[in-house]
Scaffold this active site. Structure first.
Site, PDB file in Angstrom:
ATOM      1  N   LYS A  26      87.003  20.957  77.725  1.00  0.00           N
ATOM      2  CA  LYS A  26      88.085  21.755  77.126  1.00  0.00           C
ATOM      3  C   LYS A  26      88.531  21.284  75.742  1.00  0.00           C
ATOM      4  O   LYS A  26      89.609  21.656  75.266  1.00  0.00           O
ATOM      5  CB  LYS A  26      89.325  21.848  78.046  1.00  0.00           C
ATOM      6  CG  LYS A  26      89.049  22.244  79.461  1.00  0.00           C
ATOM      7  CD  LYS A  26      88.038  23.340  79.605  1.00  0.00           C
ATOM      8  CE  LYS A  26      88.572  24.714  79.251  1.00  0.00           C
ATOM      9  NZ  LYS A  26      87.471  25.733  79.351  1.00  0.00           N
ATOM     10  N   HIS A  39      79.360  16.633  78.997  1.00  0.00           N
ATOM     11  CA  HIS A  39      80.744  16.142  79.051  1.00  0.00           C
ATOM     12  C   HIS A  39      80.766  14.683  79.505  1.00  0.00           C
ATOM     13  O   HIS A  39      81.817  14.148  79.841  1.00  0.00           O
ATOM     14  CB  HIS A  39      81.573  16.974  80.036  1.00  0.00           C
ATOM     15  CG  HIS A  39      81.893  18.348  79.566  1.00  0.00           C
ATOM     16  ND1 HIS A  39      82.239  18.634  78.265  1.00  0.00           N
ATOM     17  CD2 HIS A  39      81.960  19.531  80.233  1.00  0.00           C
ATOM     18  CE1 HIS A  39      82.480  19.937  78.161  1.00  0.00           C
ATOM     19  NE2 HIS A  39      82.312  20.502  79.335  1.00  0.00           N
ATOM     20  N   SER A  47      94.773  22.960  78.771  1.00  0.00           N
ATOM     21  CA  SER A  47      93.587  23.817  78.845  1.00  0.00           C
ATOM     22  C   SER A  47      92.792  23.510  80.119  1.00  0.00           C
ATOM     23  O   SER A  47      92.297  24.416  80.803  1.00  0.00           O
ATOM     24  CB  SER A  47      92.727  23.594  77.594  1.00  0.00           C
ATOM     25  OG  SER A  47      91.600  24.429  77.617  1.00  0.00           O
TER      26      SER A  47
HETATM   27  P1  A3P Z   1      92.558  26.907  75.498  1.00  0.00           P
HETATM   28  O1  A3P Z   1      92.446  26.854  76.983  1.00  0.00           O
HETATM   29  O2  A3P Z   1      93.624  25.971  74.995  1.00  0.00           O
HETATM   30  O3  A3P Z   1      92.693  28.271  74.955  1.00  0.00           O
HETATM   31  P2  A3P Z   1      85.560  24.131  76.032  1.00  0.00           P
HETATM   32  O4  A3P Z   1      84.645  25.062  75.337  1.00  0.00           O
HETATM   33  O5  A3P Z   1      85.369  22.693  75.697  1.00  0.00           O
HETATM   34  O6  A3P Z   1      85.616  24.393  77.498  1.00  0.00           O
HETATM   35  O7  A3P Z   1      87.030  24.410  75.456  1.00  0.00           O
HETATM   36  C1  A3P Z   1      87.696  25.592  75.728  1.00  0.00           C
HETATM   37  C2  A3P Z   1      88.947  25.632  74.867  1.00  0.00           C
HETATM   38  O8  A3P Z   1      88.550  25.890  73.508  1.00  0.00           O
HETATM   39  C3  A3P Z   1      89.891  26.747  75.267  1.00  0.00           C
HETATM   40  O9  A3P Z   1      91.185  26.307  74.900  1.00  0.00           O
HETATM   41  C4  A3P Z   1      89.376  27.873  74.367  1.00  0.00           C
HETATM   42  O10 A3P Z   1      90.274  28.922  74.185  1.00  0.00           O
HETATM   43  C5  A3P Z   1      89.161  27.101  73.075  1.00  0.00           C
HETATM   44  N1  A3P Z   1      88.284  27.792  72.129  1.00  0.00           N
HETATM   45  C6  A3P Z   1      87.104  28.391  72.353  1.00  0.00           C
HETATM   46  N2  A3P Z   1      86.629  28.978  71.249  1.00  0.00           N
HETATM   47  C7  A3P Z   1      87.536  28.738  70.283  1.00  0.00           C
HETATM   48  C8  A3P Z   1      87.623  29.093  68.899  1.00  0.00           C
HETATM   49  N3  A3P Z   1      86.689  29.818  68.302  1.00  0.00           N
HETATM   50  N4  A3P Z   1      88.713  28.672  68.228  1.00  0.00           N
HETATM   51  C9  A3P Z   1      89.676  27.944  68.806  1.00  0.00           C
HETATM   52  N5  A3P Z   1      89.656  27.587  70.103  1.00  0.00           N
HETATM   53  C10 A3P Z   1      88.591  27.975  70.839  1.00  0.00           C
END
Ligand code: A3P
Length: 307
Positions: free
Chosen positions: A56, A120, A150
């Protein structure tokens, strides 16, 4: 009852959350633990690129940026498949339900070079061949509080994750490192140390939010690519939260069906810095800060909790 509802109900009955197992003090789910010996023996190739994060922290975002750089800004090429098929998720192994079946190892082994692989894993559990081959690694870290929020929502919507418990319980588990992939504190610190020894570009989610163009340029340089201004702007645009949220090849609506329920909380949730303020109570925040100071006293790493 509609067929749709019946299917949902039967999934709720058949998909149970996996048991947790600890490996060298790091919490894993049982299907991942079961295949971990094979993961350790994974044969990295010198031109593999590893994208490593605590879950996340902005993994999918970074993956999209990297793919767009590698495809020289060609949006169609980047939509050739979903994120987790374009970039094998190394340690992820999941069998049931069949709609969510996945083996990162199988995908990676079958993939022609050059490969971009996601993990991860905390740095000490990364297969040794990545270091032996001197592979490039991009590590992305996100401030603990937003990462926690998140992660909590992701646990709620994803049955591949352990049961989160209540918000209060989840905060405690996170602080104690009793969450999948282990302690956030050890993860970010371990990789921070490793960057002095290995070929690692260490980035921050907050910097990417504040100045995406600048952080994308860092990645371009790290990958020894050369892209023009027009392509760079195209990448900034197409990897923005708003565009990625609507991109079915990047928003996880086409993967892990039956275990991810976007109606509980979408994968592309808020994509913001400072959302933790909407969740932490004053008391929780004080306790968290006090504990954070202790756990982060032995590192030069500094995070921004707001912009
Ligand atoms: P939130 O839950 O705070 O919205 P991962 O890909 O490591 O699982 O992380 C997911 C997190 O990154 C989520 O956070 C998601 O919304 C955010 N995320 C994904 N794409 C993004 C982007 N283009 N810009 C900003 N945040 C992004």
């Amino acid at each position: 009852m509609t067929l749709d509802k019946m299917e949902k109900l039967s999934l709720e009955q058949t998909v149970s959350r996996s048991a947790l197992v600890e490996l060298e003090g790091v919490v894993l789910i049982e299907p991942v633990h079961r295949t971990f010996d094979q993961v350790q023996k994974f044969k990295a190739r010198p031109d593999d690129l590893l994208i490593a994060t605590y879950a996340k922290a902005g993994t999918t975002w970074t993956q999209e940026i990297v793919d767009m750089i590698q495809q020289n800004g060609d949006v169609e090429k980047c939509r050739r498949d979903t994120t987790c098929k374009r970039h094998p998720f190394l340690e992820w192994s999941f069998q049931n339900p069949p709609s969510a079946r996945y083996s990162g190892l199988e995908l990676a082994e079958a993939m022609p070079s050059p490969r971009t692989i996601k993990t991860h894993l905390p740095v000490q559990l990364v297969p040794p061949s990545f270091w032996e081959q001197n592979c490039k690694v991009i590590y992305v870290a996100r401030n603990a509080k937003d990462n926690l929020v998140s992660y909590y929502h992701f646990h709620r919507m994803n049955k591949g994750m352990p049961e989160p418990g209540t918000w209060d319980e989840f905060v405690e588990k996170f602080m104690n490192g009793k969450v999948l992939w282990g302690s956030w504190y050890d993860h970010v610190k371990g990789w921070w140390k490793a960057k002095d020894k290995h070929h690692i570009l260490y980035l921050f989610y907050e910097d990417m939010k504040e100045n995406p163009k600048q952080e994308i340029q860092k990645i371009v340089k790290f990958l020894d690519k050369d892209i023009n201004e027009e392509v760079l702007n195209k990448i900034v645009y197409n990897t923005s939260f708003e565009i990625m949220k609507e991109n079915p090849m990047a928003n996880y609506t086409k993967d892990f069906e039956g275990i991810m329920d976007h109606s509980i909380s979408p994968f592309m949730r808020k994509g913001a810095v400072g959302d933790w303020k909407n969740y932490f109570t004053v008391a929780q925040n004080e306790k968290f800060d006090e504990d954070y100071k202790k756990k982060m006293a032995d590192t030069s790493l500094v995070f921004r909790m707001e912009l």
